[in-house]
Write a protein that holds these residues in place. Structure first.
Motif, PDB file in Angstrom:
ATOM      1  N   GLU A  15      -8.914 -30.550  45.905  1.00 29.79           N
ATOM      2  CA  GLU A  15      -8.363 -30.491  47.367  1.00 29.79           C
ATOM      3  C   GLU A  15      -7.973 -32.112  47.411  1.00 29.79           C
ATOM      4  O   GLU A  15      -8.835 -32.941  46.964  1.00 29.79           O
ATOM      5  CB  GLU A  15      -9.765 -30.433  48.166  1.00 29.79           C
ATOM      6  CG  GLU A  15      -9.193 -30.402  49.710  1.00 29.79           C
ATOM      7  CD  GLU A  15     -10.262 -30.220  50.843  1.00 29.79           C
ATOM      8  OE1 GLU A  15      -9.890 -30.470  51.781  1.00 29.79           O
ATOM      9  OE2 GLU A  15     -11.377 -29.809  50.272  1.00 29.79           O
ATOM     10  N   LEU A  16      -6.803 -32.336  48.054  1.00 29.04           N
ATOM     11  CA  LEU A  16      -6.263 -33.480  48.393  1.00 29.04           C
ATOM     12  C   LEU A  16      -6.106 -33.622  49.648  1.00 29.04           C
ATOM     13  O   LEU A  16      -5.709 -32.800  50.586  1.00 29.04           O
ATOM     14  CB  LEU A  16      -4.862 -33.736  47.827  1.00 29.04           C
ATOM     15  CG  LEU A  16      -4.594 -33.406  46.391  1.00 29.04           C
ATOM     16  CD1 LEU A  16      -3.033 -33.494  45.886  1.00 29.04           C
ATOM     17  CD2 LEU A  16      -5.421 -33.993  45.442  1.00 29.04           C
ATOM     18  N   VAL A  17      -6.709 -34.736  50.291  1.00 34.67           N
ATOM     19  CA  VAL A  17      -6.811 -35.316  51.676  1.00 34.67           C
ATOM     20  C   VAL A  17      -5.911 -36.501  51.816  1.00 34.67           C
ATOM     21  O   VAL A  17      -5.918 -37.419  51.274  1.00 34.67           O
ATOM     22  CB  VAL A  17      -8.211 -35.783  52.082  1.00 34.67           C
ATOM     23  CG1 VAL A  17      -8.345 -36.362  53.464  1.00 34.67           C
ATOM     24  CG2 VAL A  17      -9.054 -34.609  51.927  1.00 34.67           C
ATOM     25  N   PRO A  18      -4.901 -36.186  52.762  1.00 35.42           N
ATOM     26  CA  PRO A  18      -3.957 -37.361  53.085  1.00 35.42           C
ATOM     27  C   PRO A  18      -4.518 -38.459  53.575  1.00 35.42           C
ATOM     28  O   PRO A  18      -5.472 -38.573  54.435  1.00 35.42           O
ATOM     29  CB  PRO A  18      -2.869 -36.863  54.229  1.00 35.42           C
ATOM     30  CG  PRO A  18      -3.119 -35.218  54.115  1.00 35.42           C
ATOM     31  CD  PRO A  18      -4.556 -34.966  53.565  1.00 35.42           C
ATOM     32  N   THR A  19      -3.991 -39.840  53.134  1.00 39.35           N
ATOM     33  CA  THR A  19      -4.606 -40.865  53.555  1.00 39.35           C
ATOM     34  C   THR A  19      -3.247 -41.628  54.293  1.00 39.35           C
ATOM     35  O   THR A  19      -3.781 -42.642  55.025  1.00 39.35           O
ATOM     36  CB  THR A  19      -5.224 -41.832  52.435  1.00 39.35           C
ATOM     37  OG1 THR A  19      -4.280 -42.082  51.432  1.00 39.35           O
ATOM     38  CG2 THR A  19      -6.530 -41.125  51.764  1.00 39.35           C
ATOM     39  N   SER A  20      -2.353 -41.610  53.614  1.00 39.99           N
ATOM     40  CA  SER A  20      -1.297 -42.430  54.517  1.00 39.99           C
ATOM     41  C   SER A  20       0.277 -41.427  53.995  1.00 39.99           C
ATOM     42  O   SER A  20       0.151 -40.521  53.082  1.00 39.99           O
ATOM     43  CB  SER A  20      -1.056 -43.804  53.905  1.00 39.99           C
ATOM     44  OG  SER A  20      -0.885 -43.761  52.735  1.00 39.99           O
ATOM     45  N   GLU A  21       1.229 -41.835  54.211  1.00 40.00           N
ATOM     46  CA  GLU A  21       2.473 -41.064  53.526  1.00 40.00           C
ATOM     47  C   GLU A  21       2.577 -41.036  52.183  1.00 40.00           C
ATOM     48  O   GLU A  21       2.252 -42.070  51.278  1.00 40.00           O
ATOM     49  CB  GLU A  21       3.761 -41.883  54.193  1.00 40.00           C
ATOM     50  CG  GLU A  21       4.848 -41.003  54.054  1.00 40.00           C
ATOM     51  CD  GLU A  21       6.046 -41.761  54.461  1.00 40.00           C
ATOM     52  OE1 GLU A  21       7.204 -41.549  54.048  1.00 40.00           O
ATOM     53  OE2 GLU A  21       6.218 -42.618  55.390  1.00 40.00           O
ATOM     54  N   ASP A  22       2.447 -39.908  51.599  1.00 40.85           N
ATOM     55  CA  ASP A  22       2.557 -39.701  50.209  1.00 40.85           C
ATOM     56  C   ASP A  22       1.491 -40.271  49.378  1.00 40.85           C
ATOM     57  O   ASP A  22       1.409 -40.451  48.129  1.00 40.85           O
ATOM     58  CB  ASP A  22       4.038 -40.237  49.890  1.00 40.85           C
ATOM     59  CG  ASP A  22       5.292 -39.530  50.226  1.00 40.85           C
ATOM     60  OD1 ASP A  22       5.063 -38.340  50.634  1.00 40.85           O
ATOM     61  OD2 ASP A  22       6.245 -40.013  50.448  1.00 40.85           O
ATOM     62  N   MET A  23       0.217 -40.212  49.842  1.00 40.21           N
ATOM     63  CA  MET A  23      -0.977 -41.049  49.134  1.00 40.21           C
ATOM     64  C   MET A  23      -2.095 -39.822  49.691  1.00 40.21           C
ATOM     65  O   MET A  23      -2.172 -39.677  50.966  1.00 40.21           O
ATOM     66  CB  MET A  23      -1.124 -42.309  49.476  1.00 40.21           C
ATOM     67  CG  MET A  23      -0.105 -43.208  49.121  1.00 40.21           C
ATOM     68  SD  MET A  23       0.240 -43.289  47.549  1.00 40.21           S
ATOM     69  CE  MET A  23      -1.221 -44.072  46.656  1.00 40.21           C
ATOM     70  N   PHE A  24      -3.076 -39.840  48.933  1.00 42.51           N
ATOM     71  CA  PHE A  24      -4.177 -38.684  48.831  1.00 42.51           C
ATOM     72  C   PHE A  24      -5.386 -39.214  48.320  1.00 42.51           C
ATOM     73  O   PHE A  24      -5.357 -40.051  47.095  1.00 42.51           O
ATOM     74  CB  PHE A  24      -3.844 -37.354  48.307  1.00 42.51           C
ATOM     75  CG  PHE A  24      -2.311 -36.733  48.861  1.00 42.51           C
ATOM     76  CD1 PHE A  24      -2.442 -36.272  50.022  1.00 42.51           C
ATOM     77  CD2 PHE A  24      -1.273 -37.512  48.392  1.00 42.51           C
ATOM     78  CE1 PHE A  24      -1.333 -35.461  50.440  1.00 42.51           C
ATOM     79  CE2 PHE A  24       0.060 -36.869  48.506  1.00 42.51           C
ATOM     80  CZ  PHE A  24      -0.286 -35.781  49.709  1.00 42.51           C
ATOM     81  N   ASP A  25      -6.496 -38.923  48.935  1.00 43.50           N
ATOM     82  CA  ASP A  25      -7.702 -38.890  48.361  1.00 43.50           C
ATOM     83  C   ASP A  25      -8.075 -37.689  47.470  1.00 43.50           C
ATOM     84  O   ASP A  25      -7.560 -36.606  48.196  1.00 43.50           O
ATOM     85  CB  ASP A  25      -8.959 -39.110  49.197  1.00 43.50           C
ATOM     86  CG  ASP A  25      -9.174 -40.815  49.660  1.00 43.50           C
ATOM     87  OD1 ASP A  25      -8.567 -41.687  49.012  1.00 43.50           O
ATOM     88  OD2 ASP A  25      -9.760 -40.934  50.712  1.00 43.50           O
ATOM     89  N   ALA A  26      -8.594 -37.656  46.417  1.00 39.03           N
ATOM     90  CA  ALA A  26      -8.774 -36.433  45.576  1.00 39.03           C
ATOM     91  C   ALA A  26     -10.220 -36.309  45.519  1.00 39.03           C
ATOM     92  O   ALA A  26     -11.259 -37.113  45.331  1.00 39.03           O
ATOM     93  CB  ALA A  26      -8.232 -36.664  44.184  1.00 39.03           C
ATOM     94  N   TRP A  27     -10.729 -34.938  45.743  1.00 35.31           N
ATOM     95  CA  TRP A  27     -11.910 -34.361  45.711  1.00 35.31           C
ATOM     96  C   TRP A  27     -11.832 -33.215  44.799  1.00 35.31           C
ATOM     97  O   TRP A  27     -10.843 -32.430  44.757  1.00 35.31           O
ATOM     98  CB  TRP A  27     -12.281 -33.720  47.084  1.00 35.31           C
ATOM     99  CG  TRP A  27     -12.615 -34.906  48.272  1.00 35.31           C
ATOM    100  CD1 TRP A  27     -11.600 -35.633  48.817  1.00 35.31           C
ATOM    101  CD2 TRP A  27     -13.728 -35.537  48.645  1.00 35.31           C
ATOM    102  NE1 TRP A  27     -12.114 -36.482  49.607  1.00 35.31           N
ATOM    103  CE2 TRP A  27     -13.246 -36.354  49.592  1.00 35.31           C
ATOM    104  CE3 TRP A  27     -14.948 -35.385  48.473  1.00 35.31           C
ATOM    105  CZ2 TRP A  27     -14.283 -37.186  50.468  1.00 35.31           C
ATOM    106  CZ3 TRP A  27     -15.920 -35.988  49.138  1.00 35.31           C
ATOM    107  CH2 TRP A  27     -15.434 -37.034  50.092  1.00 35.31           C
TER     108      TRP A  27
END
Length: 78
Positions: A15-27
């Protein structure tokens, strides 16, 4: 954004969670037909550290982290 990958008879849910534009935290979380004794995190979400990542990189590092976790749980493959 989610993706599922099968590896050595288990499934890695990413699962990717957006952190900012075009950037993600990965779980990721690992599920399968059996749970090894002593594995406390089976079925629970685990965050991949070192992010945030681009979406492509986030999927990649989460898949590799999941595969490494399965290898630890199941032992060395053939």
């Amino acid at each position: 954004m989610q993706r599922t990958v099968k590896y050595r008879g288990l499934e890695i849910y990413i699962e990717l969670v957006p952190t900012s534009e075009d950037m993600f935290d990965a779980w990721f979380r690992i599920e399968g037909p059996t749970h090894a004794p002593g594995v406390a995190a089976a079925g629970q979400r685990i965050k991949v550290h070192g992010g945030p990542f681009s979406s492509r990189w986030a999927y990649f590092v989460a898949e590799i982290a999941g595969q490494a976790s399965i290898d630890v749980i199941l032992g060395p493959g053939e």
